[in-house]
Design a protein around this motif. Structure first.
Motif, PDB file in Angstrom:
ATOM      1  N   SER A   6      -2.180  -6.611  11.182  1.00 11.07           N
ATOM      2  CA  SER A   6      -1.390  -7.387  10.218  1.00 11.07           C
ATOM      3  C   SER A   6      -2.277  -8.230   9.323  1.00 11.07           C
ATOM      4  N   SER A  10      -2.571  -7.408   5.364  1.00 12.18           N
ATOM      5  CA  SER A  10      -2.063  -8.487   4.512  1.00 12.18           C
ATOM      6  C   SER A  10      -3.067  -8.917   3.442  1.00 12.18           C
ATOM      7  N   ASP A  13      -2.009  -6.079   1.007  1.00 11.03           N
ATOM      8  CA  ASP A  13      -0.580  -5.965   0.722  1.00 11.03           C
ATOM      9  C   ASP A  13       0.143  -7.103   1.431  1.00 11.03           C
ATOM     10  N   LYS A  14       0.353  -8.187   0.719  1.00  7.32           N
ATOM     11  CA  LYS A  14       0.941  -9.385   1.321  1.00  7.32           C
ATOM     12  C   LYS A  14       2.385  -9.178   1.789  1.00  7.32           C
ATOM     13  N   ASN A  15       3.090  -8.202   1.244  1.00  3.47           N
ATOM     14  CA  ASN A  15       4.490  -7.966   1.613  1.00  3.47           C
ATOM     15  C   ASN A  15       4.657  -7.035   2.807  1.00  3.47           C
ATOM     16  N   TRP A  16       3.603  -6.316   3.186  1.00  6.02           N
ATOM     17  CA  TRP A  16       3.720  -5.300   4.245  1.00  6.02           C
ATOM     18  C   TRP A  16       4.358  -5.858   5.513  1.00  6.02           C
ATOM     19  N   ASN A  18       6.427  -8.137   5.946  1.00  4.55           N
ATOM     20  CA  ASN A  18       7.853  -8.418   5.788  1.00  4.55           C
ATOM     21  C   ASN A  18       8.688  -7.154   5.602  1.00  4.55           C
ATOM     22  N   GLU A  19       8.030  -6.038   5.307  1.00  3.61           N
ATOM     23  CA  GLU A  19       8.754  -4.800   5.024  1.00  3.61           C
ATOM     24  C   GLU A  19       8.816  -3.838   6.209  1.00  3.61           C
ATOM     25  N   LYS A  21       9.690  -2.471   9.933  1.00  2.00           N
ATOM     26  CA  LYS A  21      10.887  -2.689  10.754  1.00  2.00           C
ATOM     27  C   LYS A  21      10.641  -2.156  12.153  1.00  2.00           C
ATOM     28  N   GLN A  60       6.110   1.498   6.942  1.00  2.32           N
ATOM     29  CA  GLN A  60       5.702   1.426   5.539  1.00  2.32           C
ATOM     30  C   GLN A  60       4.513   2.341   5.247  1.00  2.32           C
TER      31      GLN A  60
END
Length: 142
Positions: A6, A10, A13-16, A18-19, A21, A60
């Protein structure tokens, strides 16, 4: 291991984080039932259990960047439901697939002939051994 991954992703890709699941526990239980793992003394490798609990529904593209295909638990469940419906005789008592390559030509499976730590092998659509595969792909991805 997950925290290292993570932190590393991050950076790019700072959004990874949060995306992605996690796989719902109910889906993991359904998968174990469909694969017939409950009939045998099999356990997923620890690395795969970590993968499922953090990103097993949608990673992702983490594994997809390694090999074209899909590893989403819901898609693997769908695949096993199709096997149960159309070709139950191809269910294997020693290979449990966890990654379907694109075009449904081959799949990556855990080889439970060595139950202490299953190897990753390539199997065909009838769950027959094709070849050995990179050891610890999930561990290397995480």
């Amino acid at each position: 291991m997950y925290e290292r991954l993570s932190n590393y992703i991050s950076i790019f890709d700072k959004n990874w984080i949060n995306e992605i699941k996690a796989a719902p526990k109910e889906d993991i239980d359904t998968l174990k039932q469909l694969t017939q793992m409950n009939k045998y003394p099999y356990r997923y490798p620890k690395e795969y259990e970590i993968y499922l609990s953090y990103m097993g529904e949608d990673d992702q593209g983490l594994l997809n960047t390694q090999i074209p295909g899909y590893a989403s638990v819901s898609e693997i469940i769908e695949s096993y439901e199709g096997i149960h419906e159309e070709q139950p005789e191809t269910l294997s008592d020693k290979y449990v697939h966890f990654f379907q390559k694109e075009l449904f030509e081959d799949q990556l499976s855990f080889d439970f002939t060595q139950t202490d730590h299953p190897q990753i092998v390539m199997t065909d659509e009838d769950s027959r051994f094709v070849s050995f595969f990179m050891e610890r792909i999930i561990e290397k991805s995480l």
